[in-house]
Design a protein around this motif. Sequence first.
Motif, PDB file in Angstrom:
ATOM      1  N   GLN A  91     -34.888  19.638  42.474  1.00 16.58           N
ATOM      2  CA  GLN A  91     -35.099  20.893  41.770  1.00 16.58           C
ATOM      3  C   GLN A  91     -34.726  20.814  40.290  1.00 16.58           C
ATOM      4  N   TYR A  92     -34.191  19.678  39.854  1.00 19.33           N
ATOM      5  CA  TYR A  92     -33.706  19.605  38.473  1.00 19.33           C
ATOM      6  C   TYR A  92     -34.828  19.711  37.457  1.00 19.33           C
ATOM      7  N   ILE A  93     -36.049  19.370  37.814  1.00 23.09           N
ATOM      8  CA  ILE A  93     -37.147  19.440  36.853  1.00 23.09           C
ATOM      9  C   ILE A  93     -37.412  20.897  36.481  1.00 23.09           C
ATOM     10  N   GLN A  94     -37.481  21.766  37.476  1.00 24.16           N
ATOM     11  CA  GLN A  94     -37.699  23.185  37.176  1.00 24.16           C
ATOM     12  C   GLN A  94     -36.473  23.783  36.497  1.00 24.16           C
ATOM     13  N   GLU A  95     -35.290  23.311  36.864  1.00 21.34           N
ATOM     14  CA  GLU A  95     -34.075  23.849  36.244  1.00 21.34           C
ATOM     15  C   GLU A  95     -34.026  23.504  34.763  1.00 21.34           C
TER      16      GLU A  95
END
Length: 191
Positions: A94-98
């Motif tokens: 999920q780090y890409i969207q974060e």
Amino acid sequence: MPQKDYVRASRPKPANKGKSRPSSNRNSRAKAAPAKPWLLIGLTAVTLMVFVYGLWFLRQQTPVSTAPVTTAPTPAKTVVKDDLPPKPVAEPYQYIQELENKEITVELTEQRRSGPAQLQCGSFRQQPQAEAMKAQIAFAGITADVRRTEGTNGVWYRVILGPYESRRAATVDMNKLRQMGINTCQVRNWA
């Protein structure tokens, strides 16, 4: 009048070194010379004969028969196409969207503006020494003052330049003085 050969006349004639017959020396050379060509011809003939025998020997060898080896037919290999793995249904990370949606705040502290500054280029016990330093600074095109101060150690005469608006302006004059050979100046806050 015939010409005389002065070069040949000045050379000494070779002496016979105990040999009474110079003609026998010539005959021995003539007899030894013909032996060398026969030796060379003989070596060449032997080498040629060895080469011809080697060719004849190689031709007489029986060729090795190679029987055709029959192998079982191999099945045709199927060409595997190097495909990429299937795309995942859901992204496990999920780090890409974060990172795309995160707002970063940076605190900027205002730089504290330094107050007025001054340069002290020397501190002397006697006033004539301080005046001599002031004259050296005057040659650089900078005006200086000699201030008398009394402290616990007695009377001191300080050579002061300034006040300057900032420490940076004081540093500019300090660098000019260093180029002139005056390396004793220090920047101080003006108070």
